[in-house]
Design an enzyme around this catalytic site. Structure first.
Site, PDB file in Angstrom:
ATOM      1  N   CYS A   7       0.813  -1.224   0.000  1.00  0.00           N
ATOM      2  CA  CYS A   7       0.000   0.000   0.000  1.00  0.00           C
ATOM      3  C   CYS A   7       0.845   1.273   0.000  1.00  0.00           C
ATOM      4  O   CYS A   7       0.459   2.282  -0.580  1.00  0.00           O
ATOM      5  CB  CYS A   7      -0.936   0.031   1.209  1.00  0.00           C
ATOM      6  SG  CYS A   7      -2.288  -1.151   1.062  1.00  0.00           S
TER       7      CYS A   7
ATOM      8  N   MET B  94      -6.290   1.480   7.077  1.00  0.00           N
ATOM      9  CA  MET B  94      -5.085   0.985   7.753  1.00  0.00           C
ATOM     10  C   MET B  94      -5.506  -0.113   8.740  1.00  0.00           C
ATOM     11  O   MET B  94      -6.349   0.108   9.609  1.00  0.00           O
ATOM     12  CB  MET B  94      -4.426   2.142   8.511  1.00  0.00           C
ATOM     13  CG  MET B  94      -3.286   1.726   9.410  1.00  0.00           C
ATOM     14  SD  MET B  94      -1.758   1.345   8.508  1.00  0.00           S
ATOM     15  CE  MET B  94      -0.660   1.138   9.931  1.00  0.00           C
TER      16      MET B  94
ATOM     17  N   HIS C 292      -5.050   0.427 -10.164  1.00  0.00           N
ATOM     18  CA  HIS C 292      -4.840  -0.802  -9.391  1.00  0.00           C
ATOM     19  C   HIS C 292      -5.426  -2.003 -10.140  1.00  0.00           C
ATOM     20  O   HIS C 292      -4.802  -2.529 -11.028  1.00  0.00           O
ATOM     21  CB  HIS C 292      -5.423  -0.628  -7.985  1.00  0.00           C
ATOM     22  CG  HIS C 292      -5.021  -1.705  -7.040  1.00  0.00           C
ATOM     23  ND1 HIS C 292      -3.777  -1.766  -6.483  1.00  0.00           N
ATOM     24  CD2 HIS C 292      -5.694  -2.769  -6.567  1.00  0.00           C
ATOM     25  CE1 HIS C 292      -3.692  -2.840  -5.711  1.00  0.00           C
ATOM     26  NE2 HIS C 292      -4.856  -3.470  -5.750  1.00  0.00           N
TER      27      HIS C 292
HETATM   28 FE1  DHE Z   1      -4.218  -8.352  -4.750  1.00  0.00          FE
HETATM   29  C1  DHE Z   1      -5.490  -8.839  -7.928  1.00  0.00           C
HETATM   30  C2  DHE Z   1      -2.261  -5.837  -5.910  1.00  0.00           C
HETATM   31  C3  DHE Z   1      -3.417  -7.514  -1.539  1.00  0.00           C
HETATM   32  C4  DHE Z   1      -5.972 -11.041  -3.599  1.00  0.00           C
HETATM   33  N1  DHE Z   1      -3.970  -7.464  -6.571  1.00  0.00           N
HETATM   34  C5  DHE Z   1      -4.580  -7.813  -7.758  1.00  0.00           C
HETATM   35  C6  DHE Z   1      -4.075  -6.964  -8.814  1.00  0.00           C
HETATM   36  C7  DHE Z   1      -3.153  -6.130  -8.240  1.00  0.00           C
HETATM   37  C8  DHE Z   1      -3.097  -6.437  -6.830  1.00  0.00           C
HETATM   38  C9  DHE Z   1      -2.339  -5.068  -8.944  1.00  0.00           C
HETATM   39  C10 DHE Z   1      -4.497  -7.010 -10.287  1.00  0.00           C
HETATM   40  C11 DHE Z   1      -3.702  -8.042 -11.025  1.00  0.00           C
HETATM   41  C12 DHE Z   1      -4.093  -8.170 -12.484  1.00  0.00           C
HETATM   42  O1  DHE Z   1      -5.293  -8.230 -12.788  1.00  0.00           O
HETATM   43  O2  DHE Z   1      -3.209  -8.208 -13.350  1.00  0.00           O
HETATM   44  N2  DHE Z   1      -3.063  -6.917  -3.856  1.00  0.00           N
HETATM   45  C13 DHE Z   1      -2.347  -5.982  -4.530  1.00  0.00           C
HETATM   46  C14 DHE Z   1      -1.649  -5.122  -3.583  1.00  0.00           C
HETATM   47  O3  DHE Z   1      -0.824  -4.202  -3.869  1.00  0.00           O
HETATM   48  C15 DHE Z   1      -2.196  -5.399  -2.246  1.00  0.00           C
HETATM   49  C16 DHE Z   1      -3.206  -4.325  -1.947  1.00  0.00           C
HETATM   50  C17 DHE Z   1      -1.269  -5.304  -1.070  1.00  0.00           C
HETATM   51  C18 DHE Z   1      -0.133  -6.270  -0.979  1.00  0.00           C
HETATM   52  O4  DHE Z   1       0.673  -6.114  -0.059  1.00  0.00           O
HETATM   53  O5  DHE Z   1      -0.012  -7.149  -1.804  1.00  0.00           O
HETATM   54  C19 DHE Z   1      -2.913  -6.730  -2.529  1.00  0.00           C
HETATM   55  N3  DHE Z   1      -4.604  -9.155  -2.891  1.00  0.00           N
HETATM   56  C20 DHE Z   1      -4.173  -8.663  -1.722  1.00  0.00           C
HETATM   57  C21 DHE Z   1      -4.591  -9.497  -0.619  1.00  0.00           C
HETATM   58  O6  DHE Z   1      -4.296  -9.321   0.608  1.00  0.00           O
HETATM   59  C22 DHE Z   1      -5.485 -10.536  -1.162  1.00  0.00           C
HETATM   60  C23 DHE Z   1      -6.908 -10.239  -0.683  1.00  0.00           C
HETATM   61  C24 DHE Z   1      -5.160 -11.956  -0.722  1.00  0.00           C
HETATM   62  C25 DHE Z   1      -3.942 -12.547  -1.310  1.00  0.00           C
HETATM   63  O7  DHE Z   1      -3.996 -13.722  -1.698  1.00  0.00           O
HETATM   64  O8  DHE Z   1      -2.918 -11.879  -1.402  1.00  0.00           O
HETATM   65  C26 DHE Z   1      -5.349 -10.270  -2.651  1.00  0.00           C
HETATM   66  N4  DHE Z   1      -5.510  -9.688  -5.601  1.00  0.00           N
HETATM   67  C27 DHE Z   1      -6.071 -10.748  -4.957  1.00  0.00           C
HETATM   68  C28 DHE Z   1      -6.840 -11.527  -5.910  1.00  0.00           C
HETATM   69  C29 DHE Z   1      -6.720 -10.890  -7.153  1.00  0.00           C
HETATM   70  C30 DHE Z   1      -5.871  -9.735  -6.937  1.00  0.00           C
HETATM   71  C31 DHE Z   1      -7.653 -12.773  -5.569  1.00  0.00           C
HETATM   72  C32 DHE Z   1      -7.307 -11.310  -8.507  1.00  0.00           C
HETATM   73  C33 DHE Z   1      -8.766 -11.086  -8.595  1.00  0.00           C
HETATM   74  C34 DHE Z   1      -9.349 -11.582  -9.884  1.00  0.00           C
HETATM   75  O9  DHE Z   1     -10.557 -11.842  -9.885  1.00  0.00           O
HETATM   76  O10 DHE Z   1      -8.646 -11.730 -10.878  1.00  0.00           O
END
Ligand code: DHE
Length: 544
Positions: A50, A88, A327
């Site tokens: 974040c 947060m 994002h």
């Molecule tokens: Fe994700 C998609 C970034 C935290 C589960 N996440 C994405 C995408 C981005 C992103 C840029 C789009 C990718 C794409 O389509 O090419 N995610 C981030 C972060 O920067 C963040 C906020 C903080 C971090 O420290 O990583 C973050 N994300 C999480 C989680 O905590 C989640 C809930 C649980 C996990 O497994 O990490 C999580 N993110 C997901 C999921 C998708 C996702 C399940 C894809 C959704 C979909 O339907 O395609």
């Protein structure tokens, strides 16, 4: 995410270098080298997503020392302990960080951020492995799996994915992948499954092999979130692309071996103020169906890059001014328009991948977070794409049909009540009349233990709340956050994760879409911190 304590030790090179001297500044509390190293590990795992590695802020505010030293130790300590309604997490009171760790983090963010090393072609090539060369792979499917109805399930803190059968709900395979594994994507042919970890490691799994296994892997940086493959007719499975958070860059790879071919830095000017940004991270990436292009969303500079992969030696990149803090996002139902959340700007940018231009910028609720969003036909508004929000409890409906419904196109045509703030994902299916919304980051356990479901043909009737965590029947242990709905191929059932800590039991709960009743609970010791679920067919064909 906060929920789970990982015991995995990222390798030293994957952490920012110990560049700054702890305690070197007047009035700033000192740290021992050991405390400083603990701080940078925790920051990498919990905070950088974040706030950014260099702490310039994005979804969360900047934590550069000009700000943190003004705020002071006490303030920072309380903020880390108690969190805020703005998103947060309450790291201290939730027990996710110990009192000692909160103290370390309050002191850590008072020090200058150490800058991690670069990761260019030499480092990439060293990390690159072809486990099964192309000529030793099968030429047809060698197993009796129904590949199209498999689910690739992220086992976040195990650094693995599970392949679960969409018919008998059995875990067919558990495969080792990158650290804090994040998402799965599927190649155009449906044969290759690409999985990316937060450590920027990509694993390519061949689903045709008798026992699907990793056939190639590559580390594209030190921190990453997105991976995609070429989908244009004639270019199927030819290239893969991954976006990195650190170093801020994207890498185009061979689609069958992951050989890194072209690395492009995203450092540069913000689209609006045109000031230099040292860390413009690559967020979501999708593959255009209309042009041989990848749509690459650069978070901090607010540009959407159309990267044409026809000639990697004379790379053409069209840079579209969109909005800062891009994002996640997804296509509209036709696959022509791509809608991407600029979450810290409370907006959604719309890219026309056919005409290769910006179609609009839409004001929505606070901090939109769609995942890939949800497409359906609203009885009055016509075709819409929906997003829920991290910062409020609404669902925004954006009209996506400029031909027949120009009055709603690229506008928030309606805002309806969802389940609650802290929502991450919304989902429907072309065969369904249900719209499902989660709220895993809500502060109220009643809410984050549930999902909400609305009737697309009668949205005014409001949300029905289903107690998913209760149905999983895991006892009282852990947070049990309910996260991310994903449909099976037929669109008859929807799967939700009940996400618990690494040492606790988690589950997947399957709901019958028509009756909204519990159909099945998958519990298994191997299901460690399940989060995202990716049905192969739906992911391959952008169905959501
Ligand atoms: Fe994700 C998609 C970034 C935290 C589960 N996440 C994405 C995408 C981005 C992103 C840029 C789009 C990718 C794409 O389509 O090419 N995610 C981030 C972060 O920067 C963040 C906020 C903080 C971090 O420290 O990583 C973050 N994300 C999480 C989680 O905590 C989640 C809930 C649980 C996990 O497994 O990490 C999580 N993110 C997901 C999921 C998708 C996702 C399940 C894809 C959704 C979909 O339907 O395609």
């Amino acid at each position: 995410h906060p929920d789970s304590e990982s015991t995995y030790e990222p390798s030293l090179e994957s952490l920012p270098t110990d560049g700054s001297q702890p305690g070197a500044h007047e009035g700033v509390p000192t740290m021992t080298a050991d405390e400083f190293n603990q701080g940078r590990k925790i920051f990498f795992e919990r905070c950088a997503g974040c706030h950014g590695v260099l702490r310039n802020g994005a979804t969360g505010p900047a934590l550069t020392t000009d700000r943190t030293r003004d705020l002071g130790y006490e303030y920072l300590h309380d903020f880390i302990t108690y969190g805020s309604p703005g998103g947060m997490p309450n790291w201290g009171t939730s027990g996710e960080l110990s009192e000692e760790q909160v103290d370390i983090m309050a002191r850590y963010v008072l020090q200058d951020p150490p800058q991690p090393p670069e990761w260019g072609m030499e480092a990439m090539k060293e990390s690159w492995k072809v486990v099964v060369p192309v000529d030793q792979r099968p030429t047809k499917k060698m197993n009796d799996l129904d590949i199209e109805n498999l689910f690739s399930v992220t086992l976040r803190d195990a650094g693995q994915i599970a392949l679960i059968d969409g018919h008998d709900y059995k875990i067919k395979y558990v495969i080792d992948t990158g650290y804090a594994v994040h998402i799965s994507r599927v190649s155009a042919s449906g044969r290759y499954l690409l999985v990316i970890g937060r450590d920027a490691k990509i694993d390519m799994i061949d689903l045709w092999m008798k026992d699907p296994q990793v056939v190639a892997s590559l580390k594209v940086g030190l921190e990453a979130r997105s991976v995609e493959t070429s989908k244009m007719k004639g270019w199927e499975d030819k290239y893969a692309i991954a976006g990195s958070y650190w170093p801020p860059q994207y890498t185009i790879m061979d689609g069958e071996t992951l050989e890194p071919l072209k690395i492009v830095s995203t450092r540069g000017m913000t689209y609006d103020e045109q000031e230099y940004h040292p860390e413009p991270r690559v967020a979501s990436i999708v593959a255009s169906h209309y042009n041989p292009e990848f749509v690459v969303n650069v978070k901090e500079t607010g540009q959407v890059l159309l990267v044409n992969y026809q000639d990697l030696d004379a790379l053409q990149v069209t840079s579209i001014n969109a909005e800062r803090f891009l994002h996640d996002g997804g296509f509209d139902a036709t696959g022509r328009y791509f809608l991407v959340a600029a979450n810290a700007r409370d907006r959604v940018a719309v890219i026309d991948t056919k005409e290769r231009k910006l179609s609009g910028i839409v004001d929505v609720g606070i901090k939109p977070h769609p995942g890939r969003g949800a497409n359906f036909i609203h009885p009055e508004l016509g075709p819409v794409w929906a997003t829920s929000h991290l910062g409020d409890d609404t669902i925004a409906l954006i009209g996506t049909d400029p031909e027949k419904h120009p009055e709603n196109a690229w506008k928030m045509a309606a805002s309806i009540d969802g389940l609650g703030g802290g929502s991450l994902f919304i989902k429907t299916h072309p065969k369904s009349t249900n719209l499902w919304v989660d709220a895993p980051l809500n502060s109220d356990a009643e809410i984050y233990h549930s999902v909400g479901v609305l009737d697309i043909n009668n949205l005014d009737a409001g949300v029905e709340t289903l107690p998913i965590a209760k149905w999983a029947d895991l006892g009282d242990e852990g947070a049990q956050r309910v996260v991310q709905g994903e449909y099976n191929k037929q669109g008859t059932e929807i799967w939700f994760s009940v996400w618990n800590g690494k040492a606790e039991k988690s589950a997947i709960v399957i709901v019958d879409d028509k009756t909204r009743k519990l159909k099945k609970v998958i519990k298994d010791d191997r299901l460690v911190t399940p989060t995202g679920k990716f049905n192969i067919y739906n992911t391959q064909h952008d169905i959501y």
